[in-house]
Design a protein around this motif. Structure first.
Motif, mmCIF file in Angstrom:
data_model
loop_
_atom_site.group_PDB
_atom_site.id
_atom_site.type_symbol
_atom_site.label_atom_id
_atom_site.label_comp_id
_atom_site.label_asym_id
_atom_site.label_seq_id
_atom_site.Cartn_x
_atom_site.Cartn_y
_atom_site.Cartn_z
ATOM 1 N N UNK A 132 -5.924 9.148 -3.089
ATOM 2 C CA UNK A 132 -5.508 8.313 -1.949
ATOM 3 C C UNK A 132 -4.963 9.182 -0.819
ATOM 4 N N UNK A 133 -4.158 10.182 -1.191
ATOM 5 C CA UNK A 133 -3.599 11.070 -0.160
ATOM 6 C C UNK A 133 -4.715 11.800 0.584
ATOM 7 N N UNK A 134 -5.676 12.290 -0.215
ATOM 8 C CA UNK A 134 -6.774 13.056 0.383
ATOM 9 C C UNK A 134 -7.588 12.201 1.356
ATOM 10 N N UNK A 135 -7.980 11.004 0.918
ATOM 11 C CA UNK A 135 -8.824 10.181 1.796
ATOM 12 C C UNK A 135 -8.031 9.727 3.023
ATOM 13 N N UNK A 136 -6.725 9.557 2.846
ATOM 14 C CA UNK A 136 -5.895 9.172 3.994
ATOM 15 C C UNK A 136 -5.853 10.317 5.005
ATOM 16 N N UNK A 167 -1.794 -7.271 -5.248
ATOM 17 C CA UNK A 167 -0.499 -6.598 -5.334
ATOM 18 C C UNK A 167 -0.087 -5.852 -4.084
ATOM 19 N N UNK A 168 -0.840 -5.962 -2.990
ATOM 20 C CA UNK A 168 -0.469 -5.221 -1.769
ATOM 21 C C UNK A 168 -0.806 -6.012 -0.509
ATOM 22 N N UNK A 169 0.147 -6.083 0.408
ATOM 23 C CA UNK A 169 -0.102 -6.444 1.814
ATOM 24 C C UNK A 169 0.753 -5.495 2.657
ATOM 25 N N UNK A 170 0.487 -5.451 3.960
ATOM 26 C CA UNK A 170 1.202 -4.473 4.786
ATOM 27 C C UNK A 170 2.638 -4.921 5.101
ATOM 28 N N UNK A 171 3.362 -4.042 5.758
ATOM 29 C CA UNK A 171 4.781 -4.291 6.049
ATOM 30 C C UNK A 171 4.985 -5.585 6.836
ATOM 31 N N UNK A 189 -5.483 -2.749 7.878
ATOM 32 C CA UNK A 189 -4.450 -1.860 7.318
ATOM 33 C C UNK A 189 -4.710 -1.527 5.847
ATOM 34 N N UNK A 190 -5.516 -2.344 5.199
ATOM 35 C CA UNK A 190 -5.804 -2.067 3.783
ATOM 36 C C UNK A 190 -6.525 -0.731 3.640
ATOM 37 N N UNK A 191 -7.221 -0.360 4.703
ATOM 38 C CA UNK A 191 -7.910 0.940 4.715
ATOM 39 C C UNK A 191 -7.062 1.985 5.438
ATOM 40 N N UNK A 192 -6.471 1.624 6.567
ATOM 41 C CA UNK A 192 -5.867 2.654 7.418
ATOM 42 C C UNK A 192 -4.448 3.048 7.008
ATOM 43 N N UNK A 193 -3.796 2.245 6.172
ATOM 44 C CA UNK A 193 -2.453 2.637 5.716
ATOM 45 C C UNK A 193 -2.576 3.663 4.586
ATOM 46 N N UNK A 194 -1.485 4.330 4.290
ATOM 47 C CA UNK A 194 -1.518 5.380 3.263
ATOM 48 C C UNK A 194 -1.883 4.841 1.884
ATOM 49 N N UNK A 195 -1.398 3.642 1.573
ATOM 50 C CA UNK A 195 -1.607 2.999 0.262
ATOM 51 C C UNK A 195 -1.106 3.893 -0.880
ATOM 52 N N UNK A 196 -0.038 4.608 -0.584
ATOM 53 C CA UNK A 196 0.500 5.557 -1.558
ATOM 54 C C UNK A 196 1.700 4.949 -2.297
ATOM 55 N N UNK A 197 2.080 3.722 -1.859
ATOM 56 C CA UNK A 197 3.344 3.133 -2.348
ATOM 57 C C UNK A 197 3.435 2.934 -3.872
ATOM 58 N N UNK A 198 2.393 2.450 -4.571
ATOM 59 C CA UNK A 198 2.586 2.311 -6.028
ATOM 60 C C UNK A 198 2.781 3.655 -6.720
ATOM 61 N N UNK A 199 2.142 4.693 -6.163
ATOM 62 C CA UNK A 199 2.241 6.028 -6.787
ATOM 63 C C UNK A 199 3.640 6.616 -6.587
ATOM 64 N N UNK A 200 4.222 6.299 -5.427
ATOM 65 C CA UNK A 200 5.616 6.733 -5.205
ATOM 66 C C UNK A 200 6.573 5.902 -6.049
ATOM 67 N N UNK A 201 6.298 4.599 -6.125
ATOM 68 C CA UNK A 201 7.230 3.714 -6.840
ATOM 69 C C UNK A 201 7.339 4.071 -8.319
ATOM 70 N N UNK A 202 6.226 4.422 -8.924
ATOM 71 C CA UNK A 202 6.252 4.733 -10.354
ATOM 72 C C UNK A 202 6.262 6.233 -10.607
#
Ligand SMILES: Cc1cc2nc3c(=O)[nH]c(=O)nc-3n(C[C@H](O)[C@H](O)[C@H](O)COP(=O)(O)OP(=O)(O)OC[C@H]3O[C@@H](n4cnc5c(N)ncnc54)[C@H](O)[C@@H]3O)c2cc1C
Length: 502
Positions: free
Chosen positions: A204-208, A332-336, A226-239
């Motif tokens: 996810x980090x790489x494609x971002x 499980x995800x929507x933007x801020x 935003x589902x594409x353009x956001x980092x979408x890194x939040x579950x990986x940070x959370x856990x």
């Protein structure tokens, strides 16, 4: 004859399910004493109202991946289905535990009390518990003096390259195995969720960094884009599949970071907010259950269980609200902005107590992180008394951020045939228009459960009126003294989110 027990060390994995940039693992490996890595699925936490199956599935699959990476050294994370204290007691019957290594957890009161119990057990049994500093969060601070400086120095410290010595001792079979019915549930992992694990975090980090991020600022508030353009890194940070330092440095040091600094800066700023919010919770974890500003405890809200249910199910009659909630159920995800709008609608327009909604969203968010969730929820609920109260009009948000109704139609299938000019407020269709698209309001899709304008007016008067009370003002001063960083600002970015650094 007394048989001497073998001395071991223990690494307690919690929300840090990864094999790199992992200080407790590094300390254990360097110590030279045989060590075990354990993870406890604790029944007390599993049964708490904030936990859901999707969280446990994510954890389980993260651990499977950690075990895949450890295999070469003959090591693994031993899984226990019991409280940590029981794990320690059981290990203690077989071994002499010298050291316990873990990260410090900035969690809810339940985990805080659990940690205190573990600490007192360790003290009683002469086990040295080393709790490493997690992320940029500091323990035991009374204000934010010097916080920023320390945060940056932690982010710029070398990333730990973990190595693993071979495991030479065996863990005896333990009685705390995960019940088969739970295992069966955790083994499956819906494709709609972001897949778990360290490798995925880096994908996810790489494609971002390489492509998705270029529209980060432009699309940050758009529910579809935003589902594409956001980092979408939040579950990986959370856990803890990735550390915040790894994320920060990956972006900062990526060759693309120098090309267009705006989106990289926008992203890195938010990564820092993450720790800023968690730091508040580290200091006051009761934000899970009591108002940030105690003065707001006396503001009595309605309790309408039919409205709560409609909100939870995505059946409010407001298409963007319902689309967001249903999307959360599925993915499980929507933007801020959409999260903020859901909370604002719940607490202001429906006029419900924020506590009636926090756990529902916590369970749905795959990236549930208590330290962000509760302070953010309360900020949007207007119970901090120090932030501007923002009321998100769901129809305006819909017109601004989903003008063609693409997101609505994706998640509220009963509205797919509705023409674009009616998609934001389908209840204004005449009977003839309803017949034409085959959607009966009140039958196929609910009519709005409240009158938006009068509900907003009522909430605005109540919240701002309450803000003038002496106890709210006094609490406000205490909050600023404890949580505000020097020169903290509240500013509004054109077309973007409210930037509140308080
Ligand atoms: C009511 C409410 C509850 C929330 N609960 C959570 C939660 O449980 N877990 C969670 O990770 N985020 C939460 N957020 C913050 C934010 O919505 C998510 O972090 C973000 O949408 C995650 O997507 P991303 O990784 O693509 O974010 P990006 O925009 O790519 O940002 C990168 C990272 O920065 C951090 N971040 C981004 N925005 C914020 C913010 N506003 N506040 C604090 N940190 C931020 C997150 O760690 C995120 O992963 C909540 C927001 C609101 C309004």
């Amino acid at each position: 004859m007394l048989i001497e027990k073998q001395t071991i060390n223990v690494v307690w994995m919690k929300r840090d399910m990864r094999t790199q940039d992992h200080e407790p693992l590094m300390l254990a490996d360097k110590a030279g004493t045989p060590y075990f890595i354990v993870f406890c699925f604790e029944p007390s936490i599993i049964s708490h109202s904030d936990t859901s199956n999707r969280h446990l599935q994510f954890q389980y699959h993260s651990l499977l991946q950690v075990n895949g990476k450890l295999e070469i050294s003959g090591r693994c994370v031993y899984l226990f289905y019991c409280e940590m204290i029981e794990t320690l007691k059981w290990l203690d019957t077989h071994f002499e535990i010298a050291n316990l290594y873990s990260y410090r957890e900035s969690g809810i009161r339940l985990t805080w009390e659990r940690d205190k119990e573990v600490k007192s057990w360790c003290n009683k049994h002469s086990v040295q518990w080393t709790e490493c500093k997690r992320d940029g969060i500091q323990r035991g601070i009374g204000n934010r003096d010097g916080w920023d400086k320390q945060w940056y120095s932690f982010m710029h410290a070398p990333i730990i390259r973990n190595t693993f010595s071979p495991q030479l001792i065996m863990m005896p079979e333990h009685p705390f195995v995960i019940p088969q019915n739970l295992l069966n549930e955790w083994k499956s992992f819906p494709r709609e969720f972001q897949p778990a694990g360290e490798d995925m975090a880096f994908r996810y980090l790489q494609s971002f960094a390489e492509s998705r991020g270029v529209n980060y600022n432009k699309h940050i508030s758009k529910p579809t884009e935003s589902r594409v353009s956001c980092g979408r890194i939040s579950p990986y940070l959370a856990w803890g599949n990735v550390s915040v330092r790894q994320v920060y440095r990956y972006l900062l040091e990526h060759p693309n970071a120098g090309k267009d600094k705006r989106w990289v800066d926008g992203f890195l700023t938010r990564v820092k907010w993450r720790d800023h919010f968690i730091q508040k919770f580290e200091v006051e974890c009761d934000y899970e259950t009591r108002c940030v500003n105690a003065g707001y405890e006396s503001l009595v809200k309605d309790h309408n269980s039919a409205h709560v249910k409609a909100w939870e199910m995505g059946l409010t009659g407001f298409p963007l609200i319902d689309a967001c909630m249903r999307c959360l159920h599925e993915t499980g995800w929507i933007n801020f902005r959409m999260r903020a709008m859901l909370v604002s609608f719940f607490c202001h327009h429906l006029y419900q107590d924020w506590r009636s909604g926090t756990y529902h969203l916590a369970r749905l968010f795959l990236d549930y992180e208590p330290g962000i969730h509760y302070p953010q929820f309360q900020m949007q609920a207007g119970t901090t008394g120090v932030n501007t109260v923002r009321m998100y009009n769901p129809v305006k948000q819909s017109l601004d951020h989903d003008p063609e109704g693409v997101f609505i139609k994706a998640w509220v299938p009963e509205l797919r045939a509705v023409a674009v000019e009616h998609i934001h407020e389908p209840h204004y269709m005449t009977v003839g228009e309803q017949d034409l698209c085959g959607v009966r309001i009140g039958t196929d899709y609910p009519a709005p459960i409240i009158a938006l304008d009068s509900a907003a007016r009522h909430a605005r008067e109540a919240i701002w009126g309450h803000r003038k009370k002496d106890e709210v003002k006094a609490e406000g001063k205490r909050i600023v003294a404890t949580h505000a960083r020097k020169r903290s600002v509240v500013r509004k970015k054109k077309g973007g989110e409210q930037l509140s650094l308080l």
